[in-house]
Design an enzyme around this catalytic site. Structure first.
Site, PDB file in Angstrom:
ATOM      1  N   HIS A  89       0.799  -1.239   0.000  1.00 21.86           N
ATOM      2  CA  HIS A  89       0.000   0.000   0.000  1.00 21.86           C
ATOM      3  C   HIS A  89       0.828   1.283   0.000  1.00 21.86           C
ATOM      4  O   HIS A  89       0.277   2.377   0.091  1.00 21.86           O
ATOM      5  CB  HIS A  89      -0.943   0.011   1.214  1.00 21.86           C
ATOM      6  N   GLY A 106      -4.409  11.331  10.072  1.00 19.50           N
ATOM      7  CA  GLY A 106      -5.375  10.477   9.376  1.00 19.50           C
ATOM      8  C   GLY A 106      -5.604  10.973   7.956  1.00 19.50           C
ATOM      9  O   GLY A 106      -5.666  10.197   7.009  1.00 19.50           O
ATOM     10  N   ARG A 109      -3.789   5.026  -3.526  1.00 26.98           N
ATOM     11  CA  ARG A 109      -5.126   5.290  -2.947  1.00 26.98           C
ATOM     12  C   ARG A 109      -5.267   6.717  -2.421  1.00 26.98           C
ATOM     13  O   ARG A 109      -6.043   6.969  -1.500  1.00 26.98           O
ATOM     14  CB  ARG A 109      -5.434   4.313  -1.820  1.00 26.98           C
ATOM     15  N   ARG A 123       1.326   9.927  15.826  1.00 26.27           N
ATOM     16  CA  ARG A 123       0.027  10.256  15.221  1.00 26.27           C
ATOM     17  C   ARG A 123      -0.342  11.688  15.557  1.00 26.27           C
ATOM     18  O   ARG A 123      -0.171  12.131  16.712  1.00 26.27           O
ATOM     19  CB  ARG A 123      -1.038   9.294  15.759  1.00 26.27           C
ATOM     20  N   ASP A 128     -14.038  18.595  18.876  1.00 26.15           N
ATOM     21  CA  ASP A 128     -15.448  18.668  19.268  1.00 26.15           C
ATOM     22  C   ASP A 128     -15.596  18.097  20.676  1.00 26.15           C
ATOM     23  O   ASP A 128     -14.686  17.438  21.178  1.00 26.15           O
ATOM     24  CB  ASP A 128     -16.330  17.891  18.279  1.00 26.15           C
TER      25      ASP A 128
HETATM   26  N1  HPA Z   1     -15.316  10.187  17.875  1.00 29.47           N
HETATM   27  C1  HPA Z   1     -14.320   9.552  17.288  1.00 29.47           C
HETATM   28  N2  HPA Z   1     -13.318  10.171  16.699  1.00 29.47           N
HETATM   29  C2  HPA Z   1     -13.306  11.517  16.710  1.00 29.47           C
HETATM   30  C3  HPA Z   1     -14.318  12.229  17.310  1.00 29.47           C
HETATM   31  C4  HPA Z   1     -15.384  11.535  17.929  1.00 29.47           C
HETATM   32  O1  HPA Z   1     -16.312  12.122  18.473  1.00 29.47           O
HETATM   33  N3  HPA Z   1     -14.050  13.544  17.132  1.00 29.47           N
HETATM   34  C5  HPA Z   1     -12.888  13.612  16.459  1.00 29.47           C
HETATM   35  N4  HPA Z   1     -12.438  12.388  16.192  1.00 29.47           N
END
Ligand code: HPA
Length: 235
Positions: free
Chosen positions: A4, A20, A43, A87, A204
């Site tokens: 990969h 990510g 990819r 990470r 968040d």
């Molecule tokens: N859940 C999983 N992964 C995440 C979240 C979440 O609420 N927010 C940012 N990455």
């Protein structure tokens, strides 16, 4: 090349940052590395190697979730000799003291993942960060005035859970935030005797329902990238 990753031996540095999002890998390469060279786009998971403060550093996307990061980290450790993997990502706060935009250093990663369930035959392994990297990242962040939080995170297999209150059991046991990759990174680092750390920015909050704006994300992500790069090149 590996299955990969389209890189030749020597194309990838011994130290690597792992966002990510592949476009965040491109952002790090373009904004922080000297002479970045793209070594893979298989990819659309982009990978780059360049120079940071005189040292060779790579950065590459992992995709989202444990099955995806597992593929890339397995290949990076087994076929490209990566020794230190950091990470950089986002996480959702599940702790009242962990606020939007905070930097979180994942000391350990609880998980509901099927991966470690399969690997350990139902036993509970404790995926843990490399202490040396954790300490280095902590010291660097503090020295820049960006007080981080350190503690356990949760690497969940599902972003959209059937039970919207599922996170509360993890919160009750002191976990700081939800993300989706650290447990596999730490487990593979232990297996191959490499160093790993997860540095997350809180994007968040499951407690308050708040989200960061795109502009806020940009600024706070830059802090996380700087801490990760400084940690990557530290002795
Ligand atoms: N859940 C999983 N992964 C995440 C979240 C979440 O609420 N927010 C940012 N990455």
């Amino acid at each position: 090349m590996s299955i990969h990753i389209a890189a030749k031996e020597g194309d990838i540095a011994e130290v690597i940052l792992l966002p990510g999002d592949p476009l965040r890998a491109k952002f790090v390469a373009e904004n922080f590395l000297e002479n970045p060279v793209q070594y893979s786009s298989v990819r659309n998971i982009l990978g780059f190697t360049g120079i940071y403060k005189g040292k060779k550093v790579s950065v590459q996307g992992t995709g989202m979730g444990i099955p995806s990061i597992s593929i890339y980290v397995n290949e990076l450790f087994r076929e490209y000799g990566v020794k230190r993997a950091i990470r950089i990502g986002t996480a959702g706060s599940i702790h009242k003291d962990v606020k939007i935009r905070d930097l979180v250093l994942a000391m350990s990663a609880c998980t509901d993942s099927g991966a470690n369930n399969i690997r350990f035959g139902g036993r509970n392994y404790a995926p843990t960060a490399a202490f040396s990297l954790l300490k280095t990242a902590w010291d660097i962040a503090v020295s820049k005035g960006w007080q981080p939080k350190a503690g356990p995170v949760v690497s969940s297999d599902m972003f959209y859970t059937e039970d919207p209150n599922e996170w509360k059991i993890w919160a009750k046991f002191g976990c700081l935030a939800l993300e989706m990759e650290c447990a596999e990174l730490y487990t593979l680092a232990a297996k191959y005797n490499r160093e790993a750390l997860g540095i997350m920015t809180i994007s968040d909050s499951l407690i308050t329902g708040e989200c960061t704006s795109a502009e806020e994300r940009q600024n706070t992500f830059t802090r996380m990238m700087e801490v990760a790069l400084e940690t990557a090149i530290a002795n």
